[in-house]
Design an enzyme around this catalytic site. Structure first.
Site, mmCIF file in Angstrom:
data_model
loop_
_atom_site.group_PDB
_atom_site.id
_atom_site.type_symbol
_atom_site.label_atom_id
_atom_site.label_comp_id
_atom_site.label_asym_id
_atom_site.label_seq_id
_atom_site.Cartn_x
_atom_site.Cartn_y
_atom_site.Cartn_z
ATOM 1 N N PRO A 183 0.852 -0.559 0.034
ATOM 2 C CA PRO A 183 -0.239 0.088 0.159
ATOM 3 C C PRO A 183 0.695 1.307 -0.086
ATOM 4 O O PRO A 183 1.904 1.412 1.097
ATOM 5 C CB PRO A 183 -0.514 -0.012 1.347
ATOM 6 C CG PRO A 183 0.100 -1.104 2.438
ATOM 7 C CD PRO A 183 1.191 -2.044 1.596
ATOM 8 N N CYS A 192 3.064 3.345 9.977
ATOM 9 C CA CYS A 192 3.329 4.027 9.508
ATOM 10 C C CYS A 192 3.881 5.435 10.226
ATOM 11 O O CYS A 192 3.172 5.515 11.672
ATOM 12 C CB CYS A 192 1.609 5.059 9.324
ATOM 13 S SG CYS A 192 2.472 6.330 8.504
ATOM 14 N N LYS A 214 -0.487 -4.321 9.311
ATOM 15 C CA LYS A 214 0.802 -4.565 9.007
ATOM 16 C C LYS A 214 1.608 -3.817 9.509
ATOM 17 O O LYS A 214 1.109 -2.226 9.881
ATOM 18 C CB LYS A 214 0.078 -3.434 7.481
ATOM 19 C CG LYS A 214 2.223 -2.848 6.580
ATOM 20 C CD LYS A 214 1.920 -3.366 5.271
ATOM 21 C CE LYS A 214 2.789 -2.133 4.629
ATOM 22 N NZ LYS A 214 3.618 -1.086 4.886
ATOM 23 N N ARG A 216 8.734 0.136 -3.740
ATOM 24 C CA ARG A 216 8.968 0.932 -4.080
ATOM 25 C C ARG A 216 9.790 0.448 -5.311
ATOM 26 O O ARG A 216 9.977 1.770 -6.319
ATOM 27 C CB ARG A 216 10.078 1.906 -3.617
ATOM 28 C CG ARG A 216 9.713 2.841 -2.350
ATOM 29 C CD ARG A 216 10.181 3.560 -1.737
ATOM 30 N NE ARG A 216 10.832 2.487 -0.393
ATOM 31 C CZ ARG A 216 11.620 2.788 -0.026
ATOM 32 N NH1 ARG A 216 12.916 4.555 0.716
ATOM 33 N NH2 ARG A 216 11.978 1.681 1.150
HETATM 34 C C1 LIG Z 1 4.510 6.978 -0.960
HETATM 35 C C2 LIG Z 1 4.439 6.068 -0.008
HETATM 36 C C3 LIG Z 1 3.254 5.853 0.369
HETATM 37 C C4 LIG Z 1 2.490 4.840 1.644
HETATM 38 N N1 LIG Z 1 1.994 5.014 1.765
HETATM 39 C C5 LIG Z 1 1.528 3.854 2.776
HETATM 40 C C6 LIG Z 1 0.610 3.325 3.349
HETATM 41 O O1 LIG Z 1 -0.835 4.231 2.558
HETATM 42 N N2 LIG Z 1 0.032 2.089 4.210
HETATM 43 C C7 LIG Z 1 0.969 0.914 5.025
HETATM 44 O O2 LIG Z 1 0.744 0.574 5.227
HETATM 45 N N3 LIG Z 1 2.114 1.353 3.747
HETATM 46 C C8 LIG Z 1 2.627 2.589 3.200
HETATM 47 N N4 LIG Z 1 4.150 2.737 3.123
HETATM 48 C C9 LIG Z 1 4.734 2.574 2.908
HETATM 49 C C10 LIG Z 1 5.046 0.924 1.959
HETATM 50 O O3 LIG Z 1 3.927 0.081 2.137
HETATM 51 C C11 LIG Z 1 6.366 -0.047 2.657
HETATM 52 O O4 LIG Z 1 5.896 -0.211 3.586
HETATM 53 C C12 LIG Z 1 7.143 1.012 2.854
HETATM 54 O O5 LIG Z 1 7.577 1.508 1.362
HETATM 55 C C13 LIG Z 1 8.936 -0.557 2.091
HETATM 56 O O6 LIG Z 1 8.976 -0.946 1.169
HETATM 57 P P1 LIG Z 1 9.836 -0.953 0.059
HETATM 58 O O7 LIG Z 1 11.124 -0.187 0.250
HETATM 59 O O8 LIG Z 1 9.392 -2.322 -1.055
HETATM 60 O O9 LIG Z 1 9.128 0.594 -0.628
HETATM 61 C C14 LIG Z 1 3.968 3.672 2.032
HETATM 62 C C15 LIG Z 1 4.833 4.102 1.485
HETATM 63 C C16 LIG Z 1 5.472 5.437 0.287
HETATM 64 C C17 LIG Z 1 6.988 5.248 -0.401
#
Ligand SMILES: Cc1cc2nc3c(=O)[nH]c(=O)nc-3n(C[C@H](O)[C@H](O)[C@H](O)COP(=O)(O)O)c2cc1C
Length: 325
Positions: A25, A111, A152, A240
């Site tokens: 998400p 978050c 989460k 990402r």
């Molecule tokens: C722009 C952005 C918005 C995000 N919004 C949410 C969200 O709405 N809910 C959530 O649980 N995590 C949110 N996250 C965290 C991501 O779900 C994820 O846990 C985090 O980016 C680490 O994973 P990655 O390294 O694969 O990006 C957000 C991350 C980014 C970069």
């Protein structure tokens, strides 16, 4: 003898492949539009919505927020992610989400943003276990066994804290997704995969029915497969990484050889879908700039083209520039 009234709840998560791949998400990113684009490129096994505030949903602000919960048949199975403070609003919302057709409900307890933490929400719940438990219980009651309920979270608030994960594992969750950093670490240090592995071992002892999903900095499907194998995870979540490769969930990504023309066309498709979906300017056009960097990349002249697109200001102008590119 007739057996009446026994409903056997098939938890669809148990039917997913192992390991399963999840699109993370991401607020203002993984809306129905981007989820459809990713689904067309290479679908994950599971989608999540952006996080949606239950206290807002159960208030006069509902009409605006409910649009965040749009999804199409392409984005299935999709879990709705919610956050907030009032357990009663979680209970009501959970029931509504089941009726809307979501495959599951996820609670955001990770978050790290200042504004939500100041309000006692999301990762602040790591330090308020009483409320965290109330929220989980209310959501489980609202869902009433019809869909899985999951959380989460991160691995601690100021420091790594396995008692938090142990506590969650005691609450009969169907799935637990762990971003392997503390709240304090934001996204600034390497992911503690060893700690995610420890949580999986705790799960084996405390809650064998809870699926464990690891998350953080995964850039490719191959990397996800290796981590899942090394730490014995049921699933891995990629956020990402999809910015660097919209085909990240494919067995073999086409992205490295995707031509300029196809990249431009993919962005145009995203813009058209955005324009059709958010007809009443529910989303600001500047939110597209993040996607511009995703697609308009990796070919000669990409930087100059991005510079034009970033200031276009309307879907029509964006499409005109893309058509001329
Ligand atoms: C722009 C952005 C918005 C995000 N919004 C949410 C969200 O709405 N809910 C959530 O649980 N995590 C949110 N996250 C965290 C991501 O779900 C994820 O846990 C985090 O980016 C680490 O994973 P990655 O390294 O694969 O990006 C957000 C991350 C980014 C970069």
């Amino acid at each position: 003898m007739i057996n009446i009234g026994i409903i056997i709840f098939m938890n669809f998560l148990q039917q997913l492949p192992r390991p399963f791949f999840v699109l993370a998400p991401m607020d203002d990113v993984t809306d129905t539009v981007f989820r459809q684009v990713v689904a067309d490129c290479a679908p994950p096994d599971l989608f999540f919505t952006e996080f949606v505030n239950v206290d807002g949903l159960q208030s006069p602000g509902r009409a605006k927020l409910i649009k965040k919960l749009q999804f199409t048949a392409k984005e299935k199975p999709v879990i709705a992610q919610i956050w907030g403070k009032n357990p009663e609003n979680f209970r009501k919302t959970a029931n509504e989400l089941v009726e809307m057709g979501f495959a599951g409900i996820d609670l955001n307890m990770g978050c790290p943003e200042k504004t939500v933490v100041k309000n006692g929400c999301c990762s602040a719940l790591i330090n308020n276990r009483e409320l965290a438990a109330e929220i989980i219980k209310a959501t489980q009651e609202g869902a009433a066994g019809r869909v899985p309920v999951s959380v989460k979270t991160r691995i601690g608030f100021s420091q790594i804290d396995l008692t938090w994960l142990e506590f969650l594992l005691g609450l009969k969750l169907d799935m637990l997704t762990i971003h392997g950093r503390t709240r304090k670490e934001m996204s600034e240090v390497p992911v503690h995969w060893d700690v995610i592995g420890e949580v999986r071992a705790l799960r084996d002892k405390i809650a064998p029915q809870t699926l464990i999903v690891g998350n953080g900095d995964i850039e490719t499907r191959e990397e996800g497969l290796k981590l899942a194998e090394k730490y014995g995870l049921d699933g891995v979540m990629i956020g990402r990484g999809v910015f660097h490769d919209p085909f990240v969930f494919a067995q073999e990504s086409q992205w490295p050889t995707y031509t300029k023309e196809r990249r431009v066309e993919l962005y145009a498709r995203h813009v058209r879908l955005f324009d059709d979906t958010w007809k009443n300017n529910e989303r600001r056009i500047v939110t597209l700039n993040r996607f511009c960097k995703v697609y308009i990349n990796g070919f000669d002249g990409a930087k100059e083209l991005r510079e034009q697109l970033m200031v276009a200001g309307s879907a029509d102008k964006l499409l005109a520039i893309l058509a001329a590119a």
